[in-house]
Scaffold this active site. Sequence first.
Site, PDB file in Angstrom:
ATOM      1  CD  GLU A  72      53.738  29.066  49.702  1.00 59.47           C
ATOM      2  OE1 GLU A  72      53.420  28.644  48.739  1.00 59.47           O
ATOM      3  OE2 GLU A  72      53.602  29.989  50.306  1.00 59.47           O
ATOM      4  CG  ASP A  92      52.325  28.652  45.532  1.00 56.00           C
ATOM      5  OD1 ASP A  92      52.437  29.919  45.500  1.00 56.00           O
ATOM      6  OD2 ASP A  92      51.885  27.927  46.397  1.00 56.00           O
ATOM      7  CB  ILE A  94      47.277  25.615  47.595  1.00 60.74           C
ATOM      8  CG1 ILE A  94      47.154  24.379  47.760  1.00 60.74           C
ATOM      9  CG2 ILE A  94      46.132  26.612  47.609  1.00 60.74           C
ATOM     10  CD1 ILE A  94      46.063  23.758  48.710  1.00 60.74           C
ATOM     11  CG  ASP A  95      49.714  31.392  43.931  1.00 61.80           C
ATOM     12  OD1 ASP A  95      50.270  31.814  45.112  1.00 61.80           O
ATOM     13  OD2 ASP A  95      49.494  32.009  42.966  1.00 61.80           O
ATOM     14  CB  THR A  97      46.954  29.290  51.027  1.00 60.97           C
ATOM     15  OG1 THR A  97      47.918  28.473  50.578  1.00 60.97           O
ATOM     16  CG2 THR A  97      46.569  28.622  52.244  1.00 60.97           C
ATOM     17  CG  ASP A 222      53.823  33.536  45.239  1.00 60.52           C
ATOM     18  OD1 ASP A 222      54.471  34.212  46.280  1.00 60.52           O
ATOM     19  OD2 ASP A 222      53.098  32.569  45.705  1.00 60.52           O
TER      20      ASP A 222
END
Length: 283
Positions: A72, A92, A94-95, A97, A222
Amino acid sequence: MADLWQNAMDHAVSAARHAGEVVREALRDDRKQTVMTKSSSVDLVTQTDQKVEKLIIQSVKEKFPTHSFIGEESVSAGEPLLLTDAPTWIIDPIDGTTNFVHTFPFIAVSIGFSVNKQMEFGVVYSCLEDKMYTARRGRGAFCNGEPLQVSHQEDINQSIIAAEFGSTRDAETVDKIFISLRRVLSLPVHGIRGAGTAAINMCLVASGCVEAYYEIGIHVWDVAAGSLIVSEAGGVLLDTDGGPADLMSRRIVAANRRIIAERLVKEIETFSPIRDDAAPANQ
Ligand SMILES: O=P(O)(O)O[C@H]1[C@H](O)[C@@H](O)[C@H](O)[C@H](O)[C@@H]1O
Ligand SMILES: [Mg+2]
Ligand SMILES: [Mg+2]
């Protein structure tokens, strides 16, 4: 037959667990996080997102130097978003954030792995719950080693649906989001929930906690890992127009049963964000 990708999946699990430690450490550090924005003023990114993605990619490159990546924050920094037949890590870092910035306790590290454009494994680590969701194509889905099974519910009126507001806030998009929410709520359904992270929403479908999740506006990173976790837990994936799921379309319906997915699709006011694989505007 030797399992070509188990070694890679084992690495993904340890990389996700290490990334979760970095996330928890950042949350304990009371120095203010620098919060930046991307596609909108509410599409947030932090130095921790960028640091975690670099750590994961660096660790993979050391073991699998010929593999490709879709990350990402790398894409946000200008790397091409190109899914080829090559072994590709879809990350990803940090999904959730926004949840991370607000310490809302649903924060995931999501690592999907595709070969010939087919998901071979998915790993989603819910950092604050310490839940490691994993799936290997054809071999089931697990949470901390325990098998996952979607809900058996086939009546949408007895269901909980997961949905998100996303980070696009123009009036036309917001109107469409609320049209869908109002229609779904009025079916009626038992409830609508949102974890604030697509990856964890999909793991909740796989765990049988919610019957379905839908969203328009997400990206391939995601949902790549979560899509395999849902299907290996016995779930179904569709596009929001009712067609087959397309991880590059920025639209997803993940459900426990096709009857629930197709009933849900009837209520979604679908629209088409620019696809993840669309040619860059300046071409
Ligand atoms: O930017 P991150 O990686 O946190 O991903 C989230 C998106 O930002 C949200 O708009 C979207 O609604 C989903 O929550 C998605 O998981
Ligand atoms: Mg995300
Ligand atoms: Mg992210």
